[in-house]
Design an enzyme around this catalytic site. Structure first.
Site, PDB file in Angstrom:
ATOM      1  N   ASP A  64       0.782  -1.272   0.081  1.00  0.00           N
ATOM      2  CA  ASP A  64       0.213   0.044  -0.071  1.00  0.00           C
ATOM      3  C   ASP A  64       0.875   1.973  -0.061  1.00  0.00           C
ATOM      4  OD1 ASP A  64       1.398   0.153   3.052  1.00  0.00           O
ATOM      5  OD2 ASP A  64      -0.651  -0.223   3.756  1.00  0.00           O
ATOM      6  N   HIS A  65       2.509   1.361   0.388  1.00  0.00           N
ATOM      7  CA  HIS A  65       3.069   2.647   0.118  1.00  0.00           C
ATOM      8  C   HIS A  65       3.729   2.670  -0.248  1.00  0.00           C
ATOM      9  CE1 HIS A  65       2.212   1.592   4.580  1.00  0.00           C
ATOM     10  NE2 HIS A  65       2.766   2.601   4.982  1.00  0.00           N
ATOM     11  N   ASP A 119       4.289  -1.090  11.679  1.00  0.00           N
ATOM     12  CA  ASP A 119       3.311   0.216  11.456  1.00  0.00           C
ATOM     13  C   ASP A 119       2.887   0.991  11.921  1.00  0.00           C
ATOM     14  OD1 ASP A 119       2.696   1.940   8.192  1.00  0.00           O
ATOM     15  OD2 ASP A 119       1.692   2.436  10.475  1.00  0.00           O
ATOM     16  N   ARG A 379      -0.151  13.206   9.415  1.00  0.00           N
ATOM     17  CA  ARG A 379       0.676  13.965  10.225  1.00  0.00           C
ATOM     18  C   ARG A 379       1.444  14.979   9.124  1.00  0.00           C
ATOM     19  NH1 ARG A 379       4.356   8.502  11.179  1.00  0.00           N
ATOM     20  NH2 ARG A 379       3.472   8.171  13.103  1.00  0.00           N
ATOM     21  N   SER A 533       6.688   7.482  12.747  1.00  0.00           N
ATOM     22  CA  SER A 533       6.829   5.927  11.918  1.00  0.00           C
ATOM     23  C   SER A 533       7.753   5.167  13.186  1.00  0.00           C
ATOM     24  CB  SER A 533       7.811   6.827  10.388  1.00  0.00           C
ATOM     25  OG  SER A 533       8.072   5.271  10.322  1.00  0.00           O
ATOM     26  N   ARG A 535       9.700   2.749  10.985  1.00  0.00           N
ATOM     27  CA  ARG A 535      10.469   2.542  10.299  1.00  0.00           C
ATOM     28  C   ARG A 535      11.936   2.203  10.848  1.00  0.00           C
ATOM     29  NH1 ARG A 535      10.435   8.347   7.381  1.00  0.00           N
ATOM     30  NH2 ARG A 535       7.986   8.091   7.580  1.00  0.00           N
TER      31      ARG A 535
HETATM   32  C1  MIC Z   1       4.303   6.395   8.000  1.00  0.00           C
HETATM   33  O1  MIC Z   1       2.874   6.472   8.253  1.00  0.00           O
HETATM   34  O2  MIC Z   1       5.207   7.310   8.520  1.00  0.00           O
HETATM   35  C2  MIC Z   1       4.524   5.509   7.596  1.00  0.00           C
HETATM   36  C3  MIC Z   1       5.100   5.903   6.176  1.00  0.00           C
HETATM   37  O3  MIC Z   1       3.233   4.358   7.773  1.00  0.00           O
HETATM   38  C4  MIC Z   1       5.233   4.534   8.721  1.00  0.00           C
HETATM   39  C5  MIC Z   1       5.787   3.283   8.383  1.00  0.00           C
HETATM   40  C6  MIC Z   1       7.442   3.225   7.219  1.00  0.00           C
HETATM   41  O4  MIC Z   1       8.561   4.073   7.185  1.00  0.00           O
HETATM   42  O5  MIC Z   1       7.427   2.535   6.368  1.00  0.00           O
HETATM   43  C7  MIC Z   1       4.831   4.704  10.114  1.00  0.00           C
HETATM   44  O6  MIC Z   1       3.889   5.024  10.659  1.00  0.00           O
HETATM   45  O7  MIC Z   1       5.502   3.080  10.475  1.00  0.00           O
HETATM   46 FE1  SF4 Z   2       0.113   4.860   5.386  1.00  0.00          FE
HETATM   47 FE2  SF4 Z   2       1.478   5.831   7.375  1.00  0.00          FE
HETATM   48 FE3  SF4 Z   2      -0.194   7.344   5.413  1.00  0.00          FE
HETATM   49 FE4  SF4 Z   2      -1.538   5.954   7.215  1.00  0.00          FE
HETATM   50  S1  SF4 Z   2       0.226   7.159   8.142  1.00  0.00           S
HETATM   51  S2  SF4 Z   2      -1.224   6.381   4.982  1.00  0.00           S
HETATM   52  S3  SF4 Z   2      -0.047   3.401   7.220  1.00  0.00           S
HETATM   53  S4  SF4 Z   2       1.633   6.434   5.088  1.00  0.00           S
END
Ligand code: MIC
Ligand code: SF4
Length: 642
Positions: A64-65, A119, A379, A533, A535
């Site tokens: 999905d990303h 995530d 975010r 995140s 990550r």
């Molecule tokens: C996000 O919303 O920051 C992400 C991208 O979903 C991350 C995961 C990632 O960095 O791959 C998260 O929320 O953990």
């Molecule tokens: Fe995707 Fe993270 Fe954004 Fe949710 S917050 S839509 S999991 S990138």
């Protein structure tokens, strides 16, 4: 003594430890989820652990990303995830099926179960009464292998909702209000448990908006009871059998309490560049808007989309605005297509995107220079949209849709009658985009593209740890600063050496070069270092550059766990003023590092340049200390089994 919801679920899953807030416990994990930007690394680590088949009740790998395919990298990684999932007993949700949290809520989440996801927005599952926690990929890999998940027993904060929301005020405004009260560090070490008459007025998708964005509080997770409303939702998903009632005992006790009067809430927005920078829309005033993005795991449910479609129906998006809409799942998109709502959106001028994260993680739709972008996401960290100068406001779908027509940030109460959306009696259920794993014993060849590079693994902690203070940063540094992610960098999530060249560059473009020149060193951070995140690349990239430790005023939960898993020591200043006593380039030494880490608690580091000893503390369980000594969780697991 009565138990709250959190205690009930933890008790049912407890493997070790004492259920006292602040103590380390370990729990059994029923379900796991991964997504593609963290998943590649998680499955590489799962393979490194060497367990042939997952031992959870259900594990799902979502795509999905990383859905923009501007080169071979993302498509290669998707093939890897699909094949590795088939081989090891994991369900595979194909690209196009939707955002992991939305789909998991719809199709797989089960009240009372534990869910660990790579995530940070995994807590979305708390909307149906799961104990759903975000973690680094390696922790998820261990859980897939049947290993326990270790966490600090959280405090439980009861959030009592009184009354019901006024027209045009929505679930997003509830969580924005909680963020206003508690800030982005206010939830650290806590689970937010929702209660009160007000929760009976909220549907499961609305509850999920609230638990989703609880991640922005730094909370371990958030949860709602599983009640008649949860049952109705699961029934409409054809999953009534998955329902079980889960309520706190009438005499349950809580560590903290907050009360929110829903009647008094008004439409809110989080201003740039932090989700807790919250104000009333009417007080912010009518600023001109350039872009509006509706979707993300926070606000992309059927109900959210239907409200947006009703507001847009028969109107035209303001000429100065680019409106993009990403429905959260194939289920949602199908229903919008079937009932004509999609046509209303398209007719109004919306640019419809595939069901994926998209602009939320900078995968396309980067705003223009200096643009104002209203987003229904969770975010708004600086630069996360892909445009460093953009100003992102987080709002409800109602505010977003009304503002799309006016071209200005608009209090939706000015728009007349609010949209009315009935809860569907039956959702469009079709799991044809979820591929079950290959049956046990069937050979599957795992396909690995050239983008997959070996990831760094630390070495045993040496007796003395010495290096320079390589960078000094302020409070609330996010993992988006530490390991930026956008359409250009996300394709390299399986190539840590390449990513490391961008580590901390939003704070200082020379950081990677300096770290390499000095053979690594230390990072000096403020409070809540590493928020955002899950990550683990925000730990792996520093590891690649030779970072040995981070000394900060305080850490965000998941990032601290990721540092430990990578064998990087997270140290906190005992006296916060000592932060001022370290400058870039100072020589730092941690002598007798092994003994000091083993003993835990307070340690002494020396600033050799300033000829000064500094007291720091490591808040590690004895297991975590062993992980640091071993040089990270992978080494530790190999030595000890999970
Ligand atoms: C996000 O919303 O920051 C992400 C991208 O979903 C991350 C995961 C990632 O960095 O791959 C998260 O929320 O953990
Ligand atoms: Fe995707 Fe993270 Fe954004 Fe949710 S917050 S839509 S999991 S990138």
């Amino acid at each position: 003594m009565g138990q709250n919801l959190v205690q009930k679920i933890i008790k049912e899953h407890l493997i070790s430890g004492e259920m006292t807030a602040g103590k380390e416990i370990s729990i059994r994990i029923d379900q796991t989820l991964t997504q593609d930007s963290t998943g590649t690394m998680a499955y590489l680590q799962f393979e490194a652990i060497g367990i042939p088949r997952v031992r959870t009740k259900k594990s799902v790998a979502y795509i999905d990303h990383n859905t923009l395919q501007t080169g071979f990298e993302n498509a290669d990684d998707h093939k890897y995830i699909q094949t590795v999932a088939a081989k090891h007993g994991i369900y595979f949700s194909r690209p196009g099926n939707g955002i992991c949290h939305q789909v998991h809520l719809e199709r797989f989440g089960i009240p009372g179960m534990t869910l660990l996801g790579s995530d940070s927005h995994t807590p979305t599952g708390g909307g149906i009464g799961m104990l759903a926690i975000g973690a680094g990929g390696l922790d998820v890999a261990v859980a897939m292998g049947g290993g326990p998940y270790y966490l600090t027993m959280p405090k439980v904060c009861r959030v009592t909702l009184k009354g019901s929301l006024k027209p045009w005020v929505s679930a997003k405004d509830i969580i924005l209000e909680v963020l206003r009260i508690l800030t982005v560090k206010g939830g650290v070490g806590k689970v937010m448990e929702y209660a009160g008459e007000g929760i009976k007025t909220l549907s499961v998708p609305e509850r999920a908006t609230i638990t989703n964005m609880g991640a922005e509080l730094g909370a371990t997770t958030s949860i709602f009871p599983s009640d008649g409303i949860t049952r109705e939702f699961l029934k409409a998903q054809g999953r009534e059998d998955d329902w079980r009632e889960l309520l706190p005992d009438a005499d349950a006790t809580y560590d903290e309490e907050i009360e929110i009067d829903l009647e008094g809430l008004e439409p809110l927005a989080a201003r740039p560049h932090s989700p807790d920078n919250v104000a009333r829309v009417k007080d912010i005033g009518k600023i001109k808007v350039d872009q509006i993005a509706i979707g993300s795991c926070t606000n992309s449910s059927y109900t959210d989309m239907m409200k947006v479609a009703q507001i847009l129906k028969g109107k035209t998006v303001s000429p100065g605005v680019s409106l993009v809409i990403a429905p959260g799942s194939k289920q949602v998109l199908t229903m919008l297509a079937e009932n004509g709502a999609l046509a209303d959106m398209v007719a109004a001028g919306a640019r419809v995107l595939e069901s994926a994260c998209g602009p939320c993680i900078g995968m396309g739709q980067a705003p223009a220079t200096g643009a104002v972008s209203l987003r229904t996401f969770n975010r708004n960290f600086e630069g996360r949209s892909g445009t460093a100068s953009a100003k992102v406001y987080l709002v409800s779908p109602e505010v977003a849709a009304v503002s799309a027509i006016t071209g200005m940030l608009t209090d939706p109460r000015e728009a007349g009658d609010p949209p009315v959306v009935e809860k569907p009696e039956k959702y469009a259920v079709n799991d044809n985009m979820v591929i079950p794993p290959a049956p046990e014993g069937v050979e599957v060849e795992v396909v690995r593209g050239p983008n997959i590079k070996p990831f760094p693994v630390n070495r045993e902690l040496p007796e003395n740890l010495a290096g320079k203070a390589l960078i000094k940063v302020g409070d609330n540094i996010t993992t988006d600063h530490i390991m930026p992610s956008n359409a250009k960098l996300l394709p390299f999530r399986s190539n840590v050496p390449y990513l490391a060249e961008f580590c901390l560059t939003p704070c200082d473009p020379d950081f990677p070069a300096r770290a390499k020149e000095n053979g690594g060193g230390f990072i000096i951070g403020g409070s809540n270092y590493g928020q955002g995140s899950s990550r683990e690349h925000a730990a792996l990239a520093p590891l690649q550059l030779g970072v040995k430790g981070v000394i900060a005023k305080s850490f965000a939960r998941i990032h601290m766990a990721n540092l430990i898993n990578s064998g990087i020591i997270p140290m906190v200043f005992v006296n916060e003023e000592d932060y001022d006593g370290i400058e870039n380039g100072d020589e730092i030494i941690l002598s007798n590092a092994r003994e000091q880490v083993r003993n835990g608690g307070e340690m002494t580091i020396r600033n050799n340049t300033k000829h000064k000893d500094i007291k720091v503390a490591v808040y590690l369980s004895s297991r975590q200390a062993e992980i640091i000594l071993a040089g990270g969780l992978l080494n530790y697991t190999r030595q000890n089994g999970s």
